[in-house]
Scaffold this active site. Structure first.
Site, short mmCIF file in Angstrom:
data_model
loop_
_atom_site.label_atom_id
_atom_site.label_comp_id
_atom_site.label_asym_id
_atom_site.label_seq_id
_atom_site.Cartn_x
_atom_site.Cartn_y
_atom_site.Cartn_z
N HIS A 19 0.86 -1.10 -0.04
CA HIS A 19 0.15 0.10 0.08
C HIS A 19 0.89 1.31 -0.09
CE1 HIS A 19 -3.54 -2.62 1.69
NE2 HIS A 19 -3.70 -2.36 0.26
N HIS A 42 -8.51 -7.83 -7.57
CA HIS A 42 -8.83 -8.71 -6.33
C HIS A 42 -8.95 -7.83 -5.15
CE1 HIS A 42 -6.98 -11.67 -8.94
NE2 HIS A 42 -7.53 -12.41 -8.22
N SER A 100 -6.79 -1.47 -0.68
CA SER A 100 -6.58 -1.05 -2.02
C SER A 100 -7.79 -0.13 -2.67
CB SER A 100 -5.95 -1.83 -3.01
OG SER A 100 -6.79 -2.85 -3.09
N GLU A 118 -13.97 -8.85 -7.81
CA GLU A 118 -14.09 -9.39 -6.44
C GLU A 118 -14.91 -10.67 -6.36
OE1 GLU A 118 -13.05 -11.50 -3.33
OE2 GLU A 118 -12.01 -9.61 -3.54
N ASP A 147 -14.10 -13.07 -12.01
CA ASP A 147 -12.69 -13.26 -11.73
C ASP A 147 -12.06 -12.08 -12.14
OD1 ASP A 147 -10.46 -15.69 -13.54
OD2 ASP A 147 -9.98 -14.26 -12.02
N GLY A 148 -11.19 -11.47 -11.57
CA GLY A 148 -10.43 -10.25 -12.36
C GLY A 148 -9.29 -10.58 -13.27
N ASP A 168 -3.34 -8.54 -7.31
CA ASP A 168 -2.75 -9.24 -5.70
C ASP A 168 -3.84 -10.30 -5.28
OD1 ASP A 168 -4.89 -7.41 -5.23
OD2 ASP A 168 -4.17 -6.92 -3.10
#
Length: 296
Positions: A19, A42, A100, A118, A147-148, A168
């Protein structure tokens, strides 16, 4: 598939590295008036109660964010990150930790966009509630239960031709390492000038090291930072550090990391095995960086 909850790890040493770099990149993007997009593959729940059931149970924040609070004269990279955390805790007590999505929204201007992915059914419900609480506009922020790795592809390139993709996953599934590498490759085919920030855990899995080496072979500008806080456990379990790999990074990032990583290593060390590495692609490095790569 849906066992992982990031709240358990909120504010730990890996979050600090990830971060702090995210905040630096967003600050750099904001130096120009031109709008940009952020795509978070994510997203998680977005905001975490450090005294809540999950984070309070693990207590990982004690060896992460808590060690930074109140330290005298931290490096600029860390100071910027701590200011962002403070803005979510106006009473001066760090009871809430922004993930994030929240940190990104904190940095975005009216003309910028955030796209979140997500899959976890509970996490996405909490994320939607968090965004409502933060008062976000649906024109600025969109969430997809998808699904990202797949969803990001249809958004690239963003209409603004400026953007950051944060990747991530939890890496609980070993296939995430392969999927992450492929996502970066696919993303660069669609958006060659885009900034791609990949977080990954330092664990005793060969896939983590193979992915990092494969990313370094990409014919692009990159910065690669790792932070190890302790010796790996004898049973091979647990997170002893983490890495961030940034494709097409801000030109200021390497120097800020070179100042911050030794300080972070000392501040977050759990034993004498704490160390950091900082590498950059030959094509991205200045002459001085090429002569003296940092590895400690």
């Amino acid at each position: 598939m849906f066992s992982y909850r990031h709240a358990f790890h909120a504010g730990n040493h890996a979050d600090v590295l990830k971060h702090a770099i995210l905040v630096q990149i967003l600050d750099y993007f904001n130096r120009k008036d031109a709008p940009y997009w952020v795509i978070d593959t994510h997203a998680g729940a977005g905001l975490y109660a450090l005294d809540g059931e999950w984070a309070g149970q693990s207590g990982e924040v004690v060896d992460g964010l808590d060690r930074l609070l109140g330290t005298p004269q931290p490096p600029e990279l860390i100071m910027r990150y701590l200011r962002a955390i403070q803005d979510f805790n106006p009473d001066g007590v760090a009871n809430r930790y922004p993930g994030s999505p929240a940190l990104t929204l904190h940095a975005l201007r009216a003309q910028d966009k955030l796209r979140l992915f997500e899959l976890h059914p509970t996490e996405i419900e909490v994320l939607e509630s968090t965004l409502r609480h933060l008062g976000t506009s649906r024109r600025q922020v969109a969430i997809a239960r998808e699904d990202g790795f797949t969803g990001m592809k249809r958004l690239l390139p963003p209409p603004t031709r400026r953007g950051l993709v944060l990747i991530d996953p939890s890496y609980e599934n070993k296939q995430d390492y392969r999927h992450t590498l492929q996502a970066v490759r696919d993303g660069l085919e669609r958006f060659a000038s885009g900034c791609f920030a990949v977080w990954y855990p330092l664990v005793q899995r060969v896939q983590a090291h193979e992915m990092a080496r494969a990313l370094e072979r990409l014919p692009v500008d990159w910065v690669h930072a790792t932070l190890t806080v302790r010796k790996p456990s004898a049973d091979g379990l647990g997170l002893h550090g983490s890495g961030m790999f940034i494709v097409n990074p801000p030109w200021t990032l390497h120097e800020e990391l070179r100042a911050a990583l030794p300080w972070l290593t000392k501040t977050l060390a759990q034993d004498e095995h704490a160390r950091h590495t900082l590498e950059t692609s030959a094509r991205a490095a200045s002459p001085a960086q090429k002569r003296s790569p940092s590895r400690k």
